[in-house]
Motif scaffolding. Structure first.
Motif, mmCIF file in Angstrom:
data_model
loop_
_atom_site.group_PDB
_atom_site.id
_atom_site.type_symbol
_atom_site.label_atom_id
_atom_site.label_comp_id
_atom_site.label_asym_id
_atom_site.label_seq_id
_atom_site.Cartn_x
_atom_site.Cartn_y
_atom_site.Cartn_z
ATOM 1 N N TYR A 145 4.121 -17.402 4.258
ATOM 2 C CA TYR A 145 4.278 -16.055 4.809
ATOM 3 C C TYR A 145 5.616 -15.432 4.412
ATOM 4 N N GLY A 146 6.620 -16.258 4.149
ATOM 5 C CA GLY A 146 7.963 -15.738 3.853
ATOM 6 C C GLY A 146 8.263 -15.561 2.378
ATOM 7 N N HIS A 147 7.250 -15.718 1.506
ATOM 8 C CA HIS A 147 7.514 -15.551 0.072
ATOM 9 C C HIS A 147 8.093 -14.166 -0.223
ATOM 10 N N SER A 148 8.974 -14.111 -1.221
ATOM 11 C CA SER A 148 9.776 -12.902 -1.458
ATOM 12 C C SER A 148 8.938 -11.672 -1.779
ATOM 13 N N GLU A 149 7.842 -11.837 -2.549
ATOM 14 C CA GLU A 149 7.055 -10.662 -2.903
ATOM 15 C C GLU A 149 6.351 -10.059 -1.688
ATOM 16 N N ARG A 150 5.970 -10.919 -0.717
ATOM 17 C CA ARG A 150 5.324 -10.398 0.500
ATOM 18 C C ARG A 150 6.328 -9.591 1.321
ATOM 19 N N ARG A 151 7.560 -10.072 1.384
ATOM 20 C CA ARG A 151 8.587 -9.356 2.135
ATOM 21 C C ARG A 151 8.880 -7.998 1.478
ATOM 22 N N ALA A 152 8.934 -7.987 0.125
ATOM 23 C CA ALA A 152 9.175 -6.733 -0.598
ATOM 24 C C ALA A 152 8.031 -5.745 -0.370
ATOM 25 N N ILE A 153 6.791 -6.246 -0.374
ATOM 26 C CA ILE A 153 5.630 -5.369 -0.167
ATOM 27 C C ILE A 153 5.622 -4.812 1.253
ATOM 28 N N ALA A 154 5.926 -5.661 2.224
ATOM 29 C CA ALA A 154 5.972 -5.191 3.615
ATOM 30 C C ALA A 154 7.033 -4.102 3.782
ATOM 31 N N PHE A 155 8.194 -4.292 3.159
ATOM 32 C CA PHE A 155 9.250 -3.281 3.226
ATOM 33 C C PHE A 155 8.790 -1.986 2.547
ATOM 34 N N GLY A 156 8.098 -2.118 1.412
ATOM 35 C CA GLY A 156 7.614 -0.942 0.709
ATOM 36 C C GLY A 156 6.612 -0.151 1.530
ATOM 37 N N ILE A 157 5.731 -0.837 2.240
ATOM 38 C CA ILE A 157 4.744 -0.160 3.094
ATOM 39 C C ILE A 157 5.442 0.587 4.221
ATOM 40 N N MET A 158 6.477 -0.048 4.789
ATOM 41 C CA MET A 158 7.235 0.569 5.880
ATOM 42 C C MET A 158 8.008 1.810 5.417
ATOM 43 N N SER A 159 8.497 1.780 4.188
ATOM 44 C CA SER A 159 9.513 2.751 3.752
ATOM 45 C C SER A 159 8.981 3.907 2.920
ATOM 46 N N THR A 160 7.688 3.914 2.615
ATOM 47 C CA THR A 160 7.144 4.974 1.757
ATOM 48 C C THR A 160 5.934 5.617 2.421
ATOM 49 N N PRO A 161 5.629 6.858 2.077
ATOM 50 C CA PRO A 161 4.483 7.556 2.680
ATOM 51 C C PRO A 161 3.163 6.877 2.335
ATOM 52 N N ALA A 162 2.176 7.056 3.196
ATOM 53 C CA ALA A 162 0.849 6.487 2.969
ATOM 54 C C ALA A 162 0.301 6.969 1.630
ATOM 55 N N GLY A 163 -0.326 6.051 0.896
ATOM 56 C CA GLY A 163 -0.915 6.388 -0.396
ATOM 57 C C GLY A 163 0.006 6.180 -1.576
ATOM 58 N N THR A 164 1.304 5.989 -1.316
ATOM 59 C CA THR A 164 2.264 5.783 -2.402
ATOM 60 C C THR A 164 2.036 4.417 -3.055
ATOM 61 N N THR A 165 2.064 4.384 -4.377
ATOM 62 C CA THR A 165 1.950 3.105 -5.090
ATOM 63 C C THR A 165 3.210 2.278 -4.856
ATOM 64 N N ILE A 166 3.020 1.006 -4.569
ATOM 65 C CA ILE A 166 4.148 0.086 -4.344
ATOM 66 C C ILE A 166 4.328 -0.758 -5.600
ATOM 67 N N ARG A 167 5.564 -0.810 -6.114
ATOM 68 C CA ARG A 167 5.856 -1.547 -7.347
ATOM 69 C C ARG A 167 6.921 -2.596 -7.058
#
Length: 698
Positions: A628-650
């Motif tokens: 659960y703590g792998h780095s890419e999952r943490r980055a994706i969770a932060f991206g979902i929190m920090s960008t508007p709905a529908g935005t592509t996460i990279r």
């Protein structure tokens, strides 16, 4: 002569002054010997007025006026007078040939020379430099040779200026033996003669000959100047001979040439090519007057040596110093954006490029294709590629490799075949790109076909990168023995290429072959960190914890430490970096809450953790927690929190994405209704609606 010049001065001060025909005649005779006595265009026009007043029909006087006008590059005035002559004398022809040449009208200059010969006028030494200059600019070696033959037929010795012009045209055309012959027949040589031959040898790859001539020049009593130094410094850059380069640098300082921009730029380039970027920057900092060339040299040096942040910093400083970037500036800096995957900065540069009108430059467009592809925007890369006129090998290869990295193998193959249809012969880089495409899609038959054809059809001998792509293709398809046999046929296989097979041994759980491959790696690269980590993981995955611990202990004893897995994401022009279970991020608690919520939704959707790749001797619950703590999952969770709905996460990750994270991200993309693009150290994964572009093949 003194009294004649007095008459001239009086007439020029007062054009209305009365002068006798005798005085004007004496004046014009004097000017035939010293046309330089006229010091400005206005004086030339006043002289012309005196000729029109006293003897407008004299071909000799008219020719004198043409000669004076040509000295000031006044082509229109020269032509008007020349056309009034029914049978132009030699002086008029020489003047008009020279005037055409200095104004860049080289075809007309040569045509006038042909007319001069046809009219029976015999040229002298003064006309040949202009004619040879025209031949050089038109890259017409055959015509230059004909002019050289004319000089010989007229029985003229090779005059210094004419000889220098002959050397210049022949070096520009790469005619090495004839250059040496002309040089040796010159009775008088100056520093220009030597520099022209030295620069020609250097440009045509005759580096040893160029350096030998520098030594000969010293023996002839001439010291190297800024042009000599600018010609030979690139040789040491190509030889990566920093010691010789430093010797030249010392000479530069002793004789005060360090203030010259061309020499400084050559030194910056030399140190950069020798991987001495700090020295390159030091030379740049002490250069008082910096032009675009010196800025480009130091920026390119930083980028080419992996100092991307420093290259970007210098580019920003160049803009602050009001130095207008050119096409080379953008081509130099774009790879930094591609490697750092700073998409927003790349977009800003793209906008700047469009405002500067460089978007139709094929080199810049190719850099943009590469940048967008490496930053995950393959569609934008394709759009830019589609608009390139006159595509070259670089632009085609950038697009083919972009498709390969994003898993669009069929598109890559289609582009490769289209490139050939348009008459562009593939080079070794294009072959690497198409083999990479086949590797990432598991197209083993196509890969073999292209690998075999590279020698048979294109005359390209397989290099390390081609063997690596084929070994990767075999390994991904589970044909580990075929990969082993292929690598064994190489003359000197490197640790890197063996590591590709070792990684495949881990995926396909072939411990026996892994041990065999690892021994090969340690023979050629005893301190290979990645190979030892892989071997330890292979043992751990097989439950052989003692062997795994032994490898780790060996690493500790050797002082080798594993680089931690990390991922980063760009949000609002800022890069956020994540390491597994790292608590340093300011929003650590909020990220954990978001991860827990995602975990619950994933489990409701049927997610079951795959703990097979958790290489720690702990119970299953602890293994799930580690996943659960792998780095890419943490980055994706932060991206979902920090960008508007529908935005592509990279997200970018420095190592290969694990099987469980791959499964989890597919589910997350469906749950949140977003496209998630993850670039690991192998390729791009585009997750959308619960599917991945890799087709479960990476």
């Amino acid at each position: 002569m003194a009294s004649t010049l007095g008459v001239l001065e009086a007439l020029l001060r007062n054009p209305g002054a009365i002068a006798t025909k005798l005085e004007v005649k004496q004046l014009l005779k004097a000017l035939l010997k010293r046309p330089g006595a006229i010091t400005s265009a206005s004086e030339a026009k006043q002289l012309h007025a005196q000729i029109l007043k006293h003897n407008p029909s004299s071909p000799l006087y008219t020719s004198t006026a043409i000669c004076v006008y040509s000295n000031f590059k006044l082509l229109n005035q020269s032509l008007l007078l020349f056309k009034t002559l029914q049978s132009p004398p030699s002086l008029a022809y020489k003047s008009i040939i020279k005037c055409y040449a200095v104004n860049g009208r080289f075809v007309e200059s040569l045509a006038s020379f042909v007319d001069m010969r046809a009219s029976g006028n015999t040229p002298d030494h003064s006309v040949f430099p202009s004619v040879l200059k025209a031949c050089a600019f038109l890259l017409d070696l055959r015509l230059g040779e004909a002019v050289h033959g004319c000089i010989i037929r007229l029985g003229m010795d090779v005059h210094l200026i004419t000889g220098n012009a002959l050397i210049n045209i022949r070096t520009g055309a790469g005619a090495d033996s004839s250059v040496k012959k002309v040089f040796e027949t010159m009775t008088t040589r100056d520093i220009i003669s030597w520099n022209t031959v030295i620069a020609g040898n250097a440009q045509n790859g005759l580096h040893e000959d160029a350096l030998a001539m520098v030594r000969e020049m010293g023996g002839a009593g001439l010291k190297p100047d800024i042009f000599t130094l600018s010609a030979i410094l690139p040789i040491f850059a190509q030889y990566v001979d920093v010691d010789k380069g430093r010797e030249i640098h010392g000479y530069v300082i002793r004789y005060g040439f360090d203030k010259d921009l061309y020499v400084a730029s050559s030194l910056i380039n030399m140190y950069s090519r020798c991987a001495r970027v700090e020295d390159s920057i030091r030379v740049f900092k002490i250069t008082r007057q910096r032009d675009t060339i010196s800025w480009n040299s130091v920026i390119a040096g930083c980028v080419q040596n992996g100092m991307f942040d420093e290259g970007l910093r210098l580019f920003r400083q160049m803009l602050k110093d009001n130095v207008i970037p050119g096409s080379v500036s953008f081509s130099s800096i774009m790879p930094a954006c591609a490697h750092l995957t700073t998409l927003n900065l790349g977009k800003q540069l793209h906008g700047y490029i469009m405002r500067c009108g460089f978007d139709d430059n094929v080199f810049i467009s190719s850099s943009l294709v590469d940048m967008y592809a490496k930053c995950g925007h393959i569609r934008t890369a394709g759009w830019i590629f589609g608009g390139i006129k006159g595509r070259d090998m670089v632009s085609w290869t950038a697009m083919i490799m972009g498709c390969a990295l994003h898993g669009y193998a069929e598109d890559a193959i289609s582009l490769f075949e289209q490139m050939k249809l348009e008459g562009i012969r593939p080079n070794h880089v294009a072959i690497t790109a198409i083999l990479t495409a086949c590797s990432h899609a598991g197209m083993i038959d196509e890969g073999r076909r292209y690998f075999d054809r590279m020698t048979e059809e294109y005359g390209i001998r397989p290099g390390l990168e081609h063997y690596a792509a084929m070994a990767d293709l075999y390994s991904r398809k589970g044909k580990l023995n075929d990969a082993y046999q292929l690598i064994s046929t190489m003359t000197t296989p490197t640790g890197t290429i063996w590591s590709l097979l070792l990684s495949a041994c881990r995926v396909h759980k072939n411990v026996d072959l892994a041990e065999k491959v690892a021994s090969k790696i340690f023979e050629v690269d005893p301190e290979n960190i990645g190979a030892r980590v892989l071997l330890s993981n292979i043992y751990a995955n097989d439950g052989r914890w003692k062997e795994a611990a032994k490898v780790r202990m060996t690493m500790r004893n050797m002082g080798i430490r594993k680089n931690p897995a990390c991922s980063w994401i760009e949000v609002k022009n800022k890069i956020h970096t994540f390491i597994a279970d790292d608590k340093s991020h300011p929003l650590h608690d909020e990220i954990n809450i978001a991860l827990c919520e995602l975990q619950e939704k994933m489990e409701l959707a049927g997610y079951v953790a795959d703990t097979s790749e958790v290489l720690h001797d702990v119970d299953d619950e602890q293994k799930k927690y580690l996943l659960y703590g792998h780095s890419e999952r943490r980055a994706i969770a932060f991206g979902i929190m920090s960008t508007p709905a529908g935005t592509t996460i990279r997200v970018i990750k420095n190592i290969r994405i694990c099987v469980d994270c791959h499964t989890a991200i597919k589910l997350i993309s469906k749950i949140v209704g977003r496209e998630i693009v993850v670039r690991d150290n192998s390729r791009f994964h585009h997750f959308r609606d619960g599917e991945c572009s890799c087709g479960e093949y990476w």
